[in-house]
Motif scaffolding. Structure first.
Motif, mmCIF file in Angstrom:
data_model
loop_
_atom_site.group_PDB
_atom_site.id
_atom_site.type_symbol
_atom_site.label_atom_id
_atom_site.label_comp_id
_atom_site.label_asym_id
_atom_site.label_seq_id
_atom_site.Cartn_x
_atom_site.Cartn_y
_atom_site.Cartn_z
ATOM 1 N N THR A 247 2.397 11.666 -23.144
ATOM 2 C CA THR A 247 3.115 10.612 -22.469
ATOM 3 C C THR A 247 3.688 11.224 -21.196
ATOM 4 O O THR A 247 3.270 12.314 -20.806
ATOM 5 N N TRP A 252 8.489 7.616 -21.173
ATOM 6 C CA TRP A 252 9.425 8.022 -22.222
ATOM 7 C C TRP A 252 10.799 7.395 -21.980
ATOM 8 O O TRP A 252 11.440 6.901 -22.914
ATOM 9 N N THR A 348 5.065 15.551 -23.534
ATOM 10 C CA THR A 348 5.677 14.756 -22.466
ATOM 11 C C THR A 348 5.502 15.488 -21.145
ATOM 12 O O THR A 348 6.049 16.580 -20.963
#
Length: 465
Positions: A247, A252, A348
């Motif tokens: 992501t 996020w 992330t």
């Protein structure tokens, strides 16, 4: 006075880097700080790799890690004196024992991010990563600038000379046998924000798995439901191991905002709005009765940080994958993570897209499972590049054909469908790559890095997206 080397591309004050580093140290379970071979191989210039062995060892039978620096153990204090407390450092010795002692010493001096390479050079070579015996390592010290110091433009596209310096720098390229990568590595997204040395393909492992599922559906007429997709993903992990999906911080943040505002979660104790670690823990291990809500939010397109997967979900007419199949995969991925399956990696990436070129990587030799493959960092100076490895991706699809052919319990691939399945996978993948690059990299220059062994690389300009 010598020019200091460039700062690492993933600074130690990065929350994402800190989390990755601490996770690797915890996973080692040792009093001596150690990080595994795979972690070091993927970091590129995010860390300094420092060999502490004797001079003759560096050019001897074991060789040294390309791009590493040399500081003998008796001069180990210089590492702290010249680099300071915050630069991430990994020490390398023959087996890792002496490097562990050096790491303990530097940690005691105040270095926050120092560790030994687990297994040392033995572990590096056993894992399938290549080494160098070039004497240039003897000429470089801690204050010697990288022989391919990357400056690059701060605005505008990258040029051929920037790419040539980048792929010619061994600190930016790690080499591993394809067989080792298929078993222990990961296929990262082409996304340039992944600062590690990567094998790039659209969507990473997640994108390739969805290509395979869609191709099987198209060729066999099957329609996979949620239960079957989860079982197929679990079997994929049993065969191929490590699995990557990412992501980004923007998606996020939207996910966290949505979870914090969702009234269905008001009865659950939630982290503070700025408690990033707390929210990661909450999403990684949500209370059982909160999981349907968390799953629903994870599947929202605005909460998907991988542009390729988001496009696959929202533009099925271009990508040739049913939206329900994409959602079934996402549910399977997160559900298996919540069940504690360790091979699933949810990364992330930080920042927004700032890619300034597309780089496709080729090996100019007969391609087989024991071919050595260059892992190229997407960070070129202050800029990023999309990195794709079409040969590796195509080889992995060959393995996917065999994988599905051998799973008659869940899907029946007849002998006459094997070649059509291979063709369909590659056709879907090529079409999807084109659509994703047109959406995310339109107008950027395309370069091909063609490696003829570890010592020779030729960069070719290949037009624009």
């Amino acid at each position: 006075m010598a020019t200091p080397p460039p700062e690492p591309s993933a600074p130690a004050n990065s929350v994402i880097f800190q989390r990755k580093w601490k996770a690797e140290l915890r996973a080692s379970g040792a009093m001596t700080p150690r990080v595994p071979v795979q972690f070091v191989a993927e970091q590129g210039r995010a860390i300094r790799v420092i060999d502490i062995r004797e001079k003759e060892d560096l050019t001897g039978m074991m060789g040294h890690i390309p791009g590493s620096l040399w500081v003998p153990l008796e001069r180990i204090a210089e590492v702290y004196q010249q680099l300071g407390p915050d630069v991430p450092v990994v020490l390398v010795s023959h087996s890792g024992r002496r490097a562990g002692l050096g790491a303990q010493y530097l940690h005691a001096l105040g270095m926050q991010y120092v560790a030994a390479l687990a297994g040392g050079m033995i572990g590096w070579r056993t894992a399938g990563y290549s080494t160098s015996r070039r004497t240039t390592i003897l000429e470089r010290g801690l204050t010697t600038p990288s022989f391919a110091t990357e400056e690059g433009p701060t605005t505008g596209p990258l040029r051929k000379e920037h790419i040539e310096r980048h792929v010619g720098d061994p600190s930016q390229v790690r080499w591993a046998r394809l067989s080792a990568l298929l078993m222990m590595g990961r296929r990262s997204c082409v996304d340039g924000r992944d600062e590690q040395g990567v094998i790039g393909t659209p969507g990473g492992d997640a994108g390739e798995f969805l290509v395979a599922l869609a191709a099987v559906e198209n060729v066999t007429g099957a329609r996979f439901d949620d239960t079957t997709v989860e079982e197929l993903l679990f079997q994929e992990l049993e065969v191929f191991g490590r699995f990557y999906m990412h992501t980004d911080t923007l998606a996020w943040g939207k996910l966290v905002d949505a979870l914090a505002a969702d009234p269905r979660l008001s009865g659950h104790r939630q982290p503070g709005q700025d408690d990033e670690a707390g929210w990661h823990a909450f999403v990684d291990h949500p209370p059982v009765d909160a999981r349907p809500v968390v799953m629903e939010q994870l599947l929202e397109p605005a909460h998907l940080g991988c542009g390729h997967l988001k496009l696959m979900l929202t533009r099925p007419q271009d990508y040739g994958v049913r939206p329900d199949l994409v959602r079934a995969f996402l549910r399977a991925f997160h559900d298996l993570r919540w069940q504690g399956v360790p091979e699933l990696e949810f990364v992330t990436l930080s920042g927004e897209h700032d890619e300034a070129a597309v780089l496709t990587v080729y090996v100019e030799e007969e391609f087989w499972d024991m071919t050595s493959i260059p892992l190229v960092s997407p960070s070129v100076g202050p800029k990023q590049v999309f990195v794709a490895h079409p040969q590796v991706a195509a080889k992995h699809r060959d393995h996917y054909v065999e994988f599905f052919r051998r799973l008659p319990r869940w899907v029946k691939v007849e002998p006459h469908q094997v070649e059509p399945l291979r063709t369909e996978m590659n056709a879907l993948a090529a079409a999807q790559l084109g659509h994703t690059l047109k959406s995310l990299a339109n107008g950027l220059p395309i370069f091909e890095a063609r490696f003829d062994g570890a010592e020779t690389v030729r960069v070719v300009e290949a037009g624009k997206v």
